[in-house]
Write a protein that holds these residues in place. Structure first.
Motif, PDB file in Angstrom:
ATOM      1  N   GLN A  88     -29.361 -14.774  41.775  1.00 51.84           N
ATOM      2  CA  GLN A  88     -30.629 -14.890  42.490  1.00 51.84           C
ATOM      3  C   GLN A  88     -31.543 -15.850  41.734  1.00 51.84           C
ATOM      4  O   GLN A  88     -31.846 -15.628  40.561  1.00 51.84           O
ATOM      5  N   TRP A  89     -31.985 -16.908  42.394  1.00 47.73           N
ATOM      6  CA  TRP A  89     -32.872 -17.893  41.780  1.00 47.73           C
ATOM      7  C   TRP A  89     -34.290 -17.340  41.639  1.00 47.73           C
ATOM      8  O   TRP A  89     -34.792 -16.646  42.529  1.00 47.73           O
ATOM      9  N   SER A  90     -34.964 -17.717  40.551  1.00 44.57           N
ATOM     10  CA  SER A  90     -36.392 -17.446  40.436  1.00 44.57           C
ATOM     11  C   SER A  90     -37.128 -18.356  41.408  1.00 44.57           C
ATOM     12  O   SER A  90     -36.616 -19.407  41.811  1.00 44.57           O
ATOM     13  N   PRO A  91     -38.333 -17.990  41.844  1.00 42.88           N
ATOM     14  CA  PRO A  91     -39.062 -18.807  42.830  1.00 42.88           C
ATOM     15  C   PRO A  91     -39.273 -20.255  42.395  1.00 42.88           C
ATOM     16  O   PRO A  91     -39.323 -21.148  43.260  1.00 42.88           O
ATOM     17  N   ASP A  92     -39.400 -20.499  41.081  1.00 42.82           N
ATOM     18  CA  ASP A  92     -39.593 -21.879  40.630  1.00 42.82           C
ATOM     19  C   ASP A  92     -38.281 -22.587  40.300  1.00 42.82           C
ATOM     20  O   ASP A  92     -38.283 -23.760  39.909  1.00 42.82           O
ATOM     21  N   GLY A  93     -37.156 -21.893  40.443  1.00 39.14           N
ATOM     22  CA  GLY A  93     -35.853 -22.500  40.198  1.00 39.14           C
ATOM     23  C   GLY A  93     -35.506 -22.679  38.736  1.00 39.14           C
ATOM     24  O   GLY A  93     -34.480 -23.295  38.420  1.00 39.14           O
ATOM     25  N   ARG A  94     -36.305 -22.139  37.815  1.00 41.44           N
ATOM     26  CA  ARG A  94     -36.052 -22.318  36.380  1.00 41.44           C
ATOM     27  C   ARG A  94     -35.055 -21.306  35.832  1.00 41.44           C
ATOM     28  O   ARG A  94     -34.370 -21.580  34.847  1.00 41.44           O
ATOM     29  N   LEU A  95     -35.007 -20.132  36.425  1.00 39.84           N
ATOM     30  CA  LEU A  95     -34.163 -19.061  35.904  1.00 39.84           C
ATOM     31  C   LEU A  95     -33.232 -18.541  36.989  1.00 39.84           C
ATOM     32  O   LEU A  95     -33.525 -18.641  38.188  1.00 39.84           O
ATOM     33  N   LEU A  96     -32.146 -17.975  36.547  1.00 40.45           N
ATOM     34  CA  LEU A  96     -31.197 -17.329  37.449  1.00 40.45           C
ATOM     35  C   LEU A  96     -31.001 -15.901  36.965  1.00 40.45           C
ATOM     36  O   LEU A  96     -30.700 -15.669  35.789  1.00 40.45           O
ATOM     37  N   ALA A  97     -31.208 -14.947  37.855  1.00 40.69           N
ATOM     38  CA  ALA A  97     -30.896 -13.553  37.560  1.00 40.69           C
ATOM     39  C   ALA A  97     -29.538 -13.226  38.169  1.00 40.69           C
ATOM     40  O   ALA A  97     -29.216 -13.699  39.263  1.00 40.69           O
ATOM     41  N   LYS A 107     -13.173   0.699  28.924  1.00 38.50           N
ATOM     42  CA  LYS A 107     -13.724   1.362  30.098  1.00 38.50           C
ATOM     43  C   LYS A 107     -14.852   0.519  30.686  1.00 38.50           C
ATOM     44  O   LYS A 107     -15.686  -0.010  29.949  1.00 38.50           O
ATOM     45  N   PRO A 108     -14.910   0.392  32.015  1.00 42.80           N
ATOM     46  CA  PRO A 108     -15.987  -0.389  32.634  1.00 42.80           C
ATOM     47  C   PRO A 108     -17.340   0.268  32.415  1.00 42.80           C
ATOM     48  O   PRO A 108     -17.469   1.492  32.490  1.00 42.80           O
ATOM     49  N   GLN A 109     -18.345  -0.545  32.119  1.00 38.65           N
ATOM     50  CA  GLN A 109     -19.698  -0.066  31.910  1.00 38.65           C
ATOM     51  C   GLN A 109     -20.584  -0.447  33.095  1.00 38.65           C
ATOM     52  O   GLN A 109     -20.283  -1.396  33.829  1.00 38.65           O
ATOM     53  N   PRO A 110     -21.685   0.278  33.315  1.00 38.84           N
ATOM     54  CA  PRO A 110     -22.579  -0.067  34.422  1.00 38.84           C
ATOM     55  C   PRO A 110     -23.105  -1.493  34.284  1.00 38.84           C
ATOM     56  O   PRO A 110     -23.355  -1.979  33.180  1.00 38.84           O
ATOM     57  N   GLY A 111     -23.263  -2.177  35.414  1.00 41.72           N
ATOM     58  CA  GLY A 111     -23.764  -3.538  35.388  1.00 41.72           C
ATOM     59  C   GLY A 111     -25.223  -3.598  34.969  1.00 41.72           C
ATOM     60  O   GLY A 111     -26.007  -2.680  35.238  1.00 41.72           O
ATOM     61  N   GLN A 112     -25.592  -4.680  34.292  1.00 44.34           N
ATOM     62  CA  GLN A 112     -26.974  -4.915  33.879  1.00 44.34           C
ATOM     63  C   GLN A 112     -27.426  -6.270  34.403  1.00 44.34           C
ATOM     64  O   GLN A 112     -26.607  -7.159  34.666  1.00 44.34           O
ATOM     65  N   ILE A 113     -28.740  -6.428  34.541  1.00 43.93           N
ATOM     66  CA  ILE A 113     -29.291  -7.704  34.982  1.00 43.93           C
ATOM     67  C   ILE A 113     -29.421  -8.639  33.785  1.00 43.93           C
ATOM     68  O   ILE A 113     -29.942  -8.253  32.735  1.00 43.93           O
ATOM     69  N   PHE A 114     -28.936  -9.855  33.967  1.00 43.84           N
ATOM     70  CA  PHE A 114     -29.023 -10.894  32.943  1.00 43.84           C
ATOM     71  C   PHE A 114     -29.861 -12.045  33.485  1.00 43.84           C
ATOM     72  O   PHE A 114     -29.992 -12.221  34.702  1.00 43.84           O
ATOM     73  N   LEU A 115     -30.405 -12.837  32.569  1.00 45.98           N
ATOM     74  CA  LEU A 115     -31.148 -14.039  32.923  1.00 45.98           C
ATOM     75  C   LEU A 115     -30.490 -15.253  32.298  1.00 45.98           C
ATOM     76  O   LEU A 115     -30.025 -15.203  31.149  1.00 45.98           O
ATOM     77  N   LEU A 116     -30.450 -16.337  33.047  1.00 46.31           N
ATOM     78  CA  LEU A 116     -29.898 -17.594  32.549  1.00 46.31           C
ATOM     79  C   LEU A 116     -30.906 -18.702  32.818  1.00 46.31           C
ATOM     80  O   LEU A 116     -31.314 -18.917  33.966  1.00 46.31           O
TER      81      LEU A 116
END
Length: 706
Positions: A88-97, A107-116
């Motif tokens: 998901q793009w940030s409104p200004d297009g600078r970051l990606l969530a 074992k699989p772990q719950p997903g977390q939100i990352f920023l790029l």
């Protein structure tokens, strides 16, 4: 004119060199690549998507994020994966969530939100919650992300009195719906709530998240108000929903939390909401569950609704006169097995039009719908399946995914004003350039009562007019779904093995109108069987198939109908019933969802004994003499084996009819679509081997009694 430039050129080149290509193989799925979650940047210049591949051991799937210019060019990998999705793009297009799921001690772990950061650098963790975070949605100012999570207070209390708290493995079950296919046992004490987290100026350490909603009910479909002060969402705030017909409400809450307020509701389901450019109206897809006669319908055709956001508003059905499926798609076995997500409607910048997918007679395309009059006009057209999309905030450009019978699914850019559609990826070109794939033939025919039925026919790549081929009729499940112009590996491979494959859309199928879909209510199976047989007769009359070498298969509802077919006719030499139902009574008691409302039956088994018995294939077991294979997933909670294949197997063994049951450990009802890749391959091998024995006389002994 709708200019599908890259796709047209691909089809021409594809046909020109077909003679030099080999038939598709069941193991080609190991080399398939899929695209999911297209997300176009706010300025429309770039598209990020989830890239899905089969892992090296053929036991699962890996996902990573890739990026490509929307004007065309070379795609490049953004993240390492192996479980990244939901960009998901940030409104200004600078970051990606995005959401990243990791593993710990295997074992699989719950997903977390990352920023790029899009100007370079590594992805950084934004959330660190015990039960994870999903579905990130940016606030309009880009300072906050809202998301859903099922954390509860005790998750944050790791120890009690300085010691690890011992957990019991005993389940106390009080609800009729207590487990779900593919998910496992449900946790009703863990509703999914809305949370928010502040976005740091520079991605770094995880931030502390704040819970916005609470209580015993879950929330869905997060939409921010344009000023960022409020969050809209949907919810069904009924403790035991299965006692009532579907009803969904639209609510609003302050972004800082507090009391929620109801805005409006619908006697049915609401999904994929999108706010108008001026912030005064909400558009959403909805399906009204109750018919004109006051009965809950088996099939509720989805429509496009629009509503004011004033409390107590009544939603307006914009497509009440458009008798096709809004947000409807086409069934196949090659939608991305991981990374799929919703594609919300989008508005034109002036608020005059809403753009949405619609399914029409086996096709899926984008439509432009007038927000005042409901007039529907095509935006894209063609014999294909547009199955996902993402648009810029002003609605001028979009990224779309298109599948066809010879295309698994590639990424295209769309200029909305000029309707210029350009192909951006050829993700499976290296493999598909070696394969001899052909388009199906669409066939319309009349059934016993004059009703017109559409079917698709996949013929062998070297098909010759005048030659009669063994035939397999492949029945879709649902029963409210539809075959159409999308890629289906199973059907292409059956044809490559020398079979004419008939895959029809009998009454009850979607994309043909409300009445056509709902006509089988309280009568399933029944006349749909006659539609199927009329299709077989049509192909025999055309001289394409050998009437003495007919096979039948299908999964889920198609498995039920396969069992029904061989109990009502002796014309088929072999059958393969997949994740089936044999006895409606046992299904009523054991399936993961309930039939407590009168949707398929007018009451419970003890209240409608004659009807349950009359419509159960096991009732006609004495008339079955067709050799039968049964395909079962041992973790299938949707059509539990005990209510289907196990009964058919034991009964036919008693009758000494050739029968075999093939069971797949750990597999759910999704075996054919997103199951373990090597299991998907083995499933195909078993199905075709069974038909090879009885329809082509091949000397195969794997199913001999040991």
């Amino acid at each position: 004119m709708h200019r599908f430039k890259g796709l047209l050129l691909f089809c021409v080149v594809f046909s020109a060199f077909a003679a030099d290509r080999r038939p598709i193989a069941e193991t080609d799925i190991y080399s398939f690549q899929w695209i999911a979650n297209p997300s176009i940047s706010p300025d429309g210049s770039r598209i990020v998507y989830t890239h899905v591949i089969v892992n090296q051991k053929h036991e699962g799937y890996e996902t990573a994020l890739w990026i490509i210019p929307s004007s065309g060019g070379t795609a490049r990998q953004l993240t390492a994966g192996p479980h990244d999705s939901s960009p998901q793009w940030s409104p200004d297009g600078r970051l990606l969530a995005f959401v990243r799921a990791s593993e710990k001690d295997g074992k699989p772990q719950p997903g977390q939100i990352f920023l790029l950061a899009m100007d370079g650098g590594e992805a950084r963790t934004l959330t660190d919650l015990p039960k994870g975070a999903g579905g990130p949605v940016w606030s309009p100012d880009g300072h906050t992300i809202a998301f859903l999570s099922s954390n509860i207070p005790k998750d944050f209390d790791k120890k009690k009195d300085g010691k690890d708290e011992e957990k019991s493995d005993v389940r106390v079950i009080t609800r009729a719906v207590y487990r779900m296919n593919g998910t496992g046992y449900l946790e009703p004490d863990r509703p999914g709530h809305i949370w928010t987290v502040e976005v740091p100026k520079t991605p770094g350490e995880p931030q502390k998240a704040k819970q916005v909603t609470d209580g015993e009910f879950s929330e869905n479909d997060i939409v921010w108000s344009h000023d960022g002060s409020q969050i809209y969402f949907t919810s069904r705030r009924v403790r035991e929903q299965y006692y009532e017909s579907p009803h969904t409400d639209l609510y609003v809450v302050k972004a800082t939390g507090g009391e929620i307020a109801r805005v409006t509701g619908l006697e049915g389901n609401i999904g994929n909401m999108v706010l108008s450019p001026d912030g005064s109206r909400m558009a959403f897809a909805g399906a009204i569950a109750i018919g004109k006669d006051g009965t809950q319908r088996s099939y509720s055709q989805p429509d496009l609704f629009i509503t004011s956001l004033q409390p107590g508003s009544t939603p307006k059905n914009l497509t009440a006169n458009y008798d096709y499926d809004i947000a409807g798609g086409i069934g196949g076995d090659q939608s991305p097995p991981r990374g799929n997500g919703q594609s919300p409607r989008f508005w034109s910048n002036d608020g005059r039009f809403i753009f949405v997918l619609a399914g029409e007679e086996g096709r899926s395309n984008l439509k432009r719908i007038d927000a005042e009059t409901g007039e529907v006009k095509p935006l894209t057209s063609g014999d294909h399946d547009v199955f996902a999309y993402s648009a810029t905030p002003d609605g001028s450009k979009a990224a779309i995914l298109i599948s066809s019978p010879t295309l698994v699914g590639d990424l295209f850019s769309l200029d909305v004003a000029s309707v210029d559609v350009r192909r951006l990826t050829h993700i499976n070109e290296e493999l598909f350039s070696k394969l001899n794939l052909t388009e199906p033939v669409a066939v319309w025919y009349k059934s016993f009562d004059g009703k017109r039925i559409e079917a698709f026919v996949q013929r062998p790549p070297d098909f010759q007019e005048g030659k009669k081929y063994p035939m397999i009729i492949n029945i879709h499940g649902g029963p409210h779904s539809a075959y159409g112009y999308t890629f289906d590996h199973e059907i292409q491979w059956m044809a490559a093995k020398g079979y004419v494959v008939l895959y029809p859309n009998p009454r009850g199928s979607t994309t043909y109108g409300q009445d056509f879909g709902n006509i089988i209510q309280f009568a399933y199976p029944g006349d749909d069987f006659k539609d199927l047989m009329a299709g077989v007769d049509e192909l025999i009359a055309r001289g394409w198939v050998d009437r003495d070498h007919l096979g039948v298969t299908g999964g889920s509802g198609g498995g039920l109908l396969t069992n029904w077919v061989i109990g009502h006719t002796q014309r088929f030499k072999a059958a393969v019933s997949q994740r089936d139902i044999a006895d409606w009574r046992d299904f009523w008691y054991t399936s993961d969802f309930t039939l407590f409302t009168p949707m398929w039956f007018r009451g419970a088994p003890w209240e409608q004994e004659a009807d349950f018995k009359a419509r159960s294939p096991i009732t006609y077991i004495r008339d079955i003499n067709t050799p039968l294979m049964l395909i079962e997933g041992e973790a299938d909670y949707r059509t539990p084996p005990g209510a289907g294949g196990e009964q058919m197997f034991r009964a036919l063994k008693y009758k000494k009819i050739p029968t075999v049951m093939v069971r797949f450990p750990g597999e759910s009802h999704e075996l054919s679509r997103s199951g373990m890749p090597k299991h998907r391959v083995e499933r195909l091998q078993h199905i075709v081997s069974w038909f090879d024995i009885y329809l082509q006389g091949k000397d195969i002994h794997i199913y001999d009694v040991q």
